[in-house]
Scaffold this motif. Structure first.
Motif, PDB file in Angstrom:
ATOM      1  N   TRP A 116       0.806  -1.222   0.000  1.00 41.85           N
ATOM      2  CA  TRP A 116       0.000   0.000   0.000  1.00 41.85           C
ATOM      3  C   TRP A 116       0.841   1.276   0.000  1.00 41.85           C
ATOM      4  O   TRP A 116       0.285   2.368  -0.081  1.00 41.85           O
ATOM      5  CB  TRP A 116      -0.940   0.024   1.206  1.00 41.85           C
ATOM      6  N   ARG A 117       2.162   1.137   0.107  1.00 43.71           N
ATOM      7  CA  ARG A 117       3.010   2.338   0.103  1.00 43.71           C
ATOM      8  C   ARG A 117       2.740   3.183  -1.137  1.00 43.71           C
ATOM      9  O   ARG A 117       2.741   4.405  -1.096  1.00 43.71           O
ATOM     10  CB  ARG A 117       4.479   1.929   0.178  1.00 43.71           C
ATOM     11  N   GLN A 118       2.460   2.500  -2.250  1.00 40.58           N
ATOM     12  CA  GLN A 118       2.204   3.197  -3.517  1.00 40.58           C
ATOM     13  C   GLN A 118       0.985   4.136  -3.432  1.00 40.58           C
ATOM     14  O   GLN A 118       0.870   5.057  -4.231  1.00 40.58           O
ATOM     15  CB  GLN A 118       1.987   2.172  -4.639  1.00 40.58           C
ATOM     16  N   PHE A 119       0.092   3.861  -2.493  1.00 40.90           N
ATOM     17  CA  PHE A 119      -1.112   4.700  -2.354  1.00 40.90           C
ATOM     18  C   PHE A 119      -0.957   5.785  -1.293  1.00 40.90           C
ATOM     19  O   PHE A 119      -1.837   6.641  -1.147  1.00 40.90           O
ATOM     20  CB  PHE A 119      -2.323   3.834  -1.994  1.00 40.90           C
ATOM     21  N   HIS A 120       0.131   5.725  -0.540  1.00 37.27           N
ATOM     22  CA  HIS A 120       0.275   6.607   0.614  1.00 37.27           C
ATOM     23  C   HIS A 120       1.070   7.866   0.291  1.00 37.27           C
ATOM     24  O   HIS A 120       2.062   8.180   0.940  1.00 37.27           O
ATOM     25  CB  HIS A 120       0.884   5.827   1.790  1.00 37.27           C
ATOM     26  N   SER A 121       0.609   8.591  -0.697  1.00 41.42           N
ATOM     27  CA  SER A 121       1.195   9.909  -0.975  1.00 41.42           C
ATOM     28  C   SER A 121       0.753  10.862   0.130  1.00 41.42           C
ATOM     29  O   SER A 121      -0.308  10.654   0.751  1.00 41.42           O
ATOM     30  CB  SER A 121       0.705  10.435  -2.323  1.00 41.42           C
ATOM     31  N   PRO A 122       1.518  11.912   0.378  1.00 43.72           N
ATOM     32  CA  PRO A 122       1.070  12.887   1.374  1.00 43.72           C
ATOM     33  C   PRO A 122      -0.333  13.427   1.070  1.00 43.72           C
ATOM     34  O   PRO A 122      -1.138  13.605   1.995  1.00 43.72           O
ATOM     35  CB  PRO A 122       2.138  13.994   1.284  1.00 43.72           C
ATOM     36  N   LYS A 123      -0.630  13.634  -0.209  1.00 43.47           N
ATOM     37  CA  LYS A 123      -1.977  14.126  -0.564  1.00 43.47           C
ATOM     38  C   LYS A 123      -3.038  13.135  -0.119  1.00 43.47           C
ATOM     39  O   LYS A 123      -4.026  13.487   0.533  1.00 43.47           O
ATOM     40  CB  LYS A 123      -2.057  14.380  -2.079  1.00 43.47           C
TER      41      LYS A 123
END
Ligand code: MG
Length: 118
Positions: free
Chosen positions: A23-30
Motif C-alpha cells: 500500500w506504500r504506492q497509495f500513501h502519498s502525502p496528498k
C-alpha cells in the motif's frame, strides 16, 4: 509491554501492515492528508448534534466508536510522518514550545480566545 506499546513499535507495526499489502504506492502525502481529514470528520460525526454537556461523558457506543476513529487518525498520521520523513515527537515538542511563546500563561490562563494581544 509489547512492541506496539511504544510509539516506535506502533510505527513499525503500521509500516509493516502497509508494506505487506503493498500500500506504500497509495500513501502519498496528498492521499494521507485526505484520509486524515475523513477520519477526523468521522470522529466529529459521533458528536454531531450532541449537546456539549452530554458529550462530557461518553456512552459505551460513543466510546467504542471514538476509539476506532482516534486509532484511524493516529495510524494515518504515523503513515504521513513516515512518508514525509517528519519526526512526530520532535515536531510536537517544537510546537508546544511555539505555543508556549504564543500563549504565555500570564496572558492566556483561563481564556479560550485564539489570539491574544501581546
Ligand atoms: Mg474511521
Amino acid at each position: 509491554m509489547s512492541s506496539g506499546d511504544s510509539l516506535q513499535g506502533l510505527i513499525e507495526q503500521v509500516n509493516a501492515f502497509a508494506d505487506e499489502r503493498d500500500w506504500r504506492q497509495f500513501h502519498s502525502p496528498k492521499n494521507l492528508t485526505m484520509a486524515l481529514a475523513v477520519e477526523a470528520a468521522e470522529l466529529l460525526e459521533i458528536f454531531q448534534w450532541v449537546d456539549s454537556n452530554d458529550s462530557l461523558v461518553l456512552t459505551d457506543a460513543q466510546r467504542v466508536a471514538s476509539e476506532h476513529e482516534v486509532a484511524d487518525i493516529l495510524l494515518y498520521l504515523l503513515r504521513f510522518c513516515e512518508m514525509t520523513g517528519i519526526d512526530l515527537i520532535a515536531a510536537a515538542q517544537d510546537k508546544i514550545k511555539l505555543n508556549a511563546q504564543k500563549y504565555p500563561v500570564e496572558l492566556a490562563k483561563g481564556k479560550a480566545t485564539r489570539s491574544i494581544d501581546l
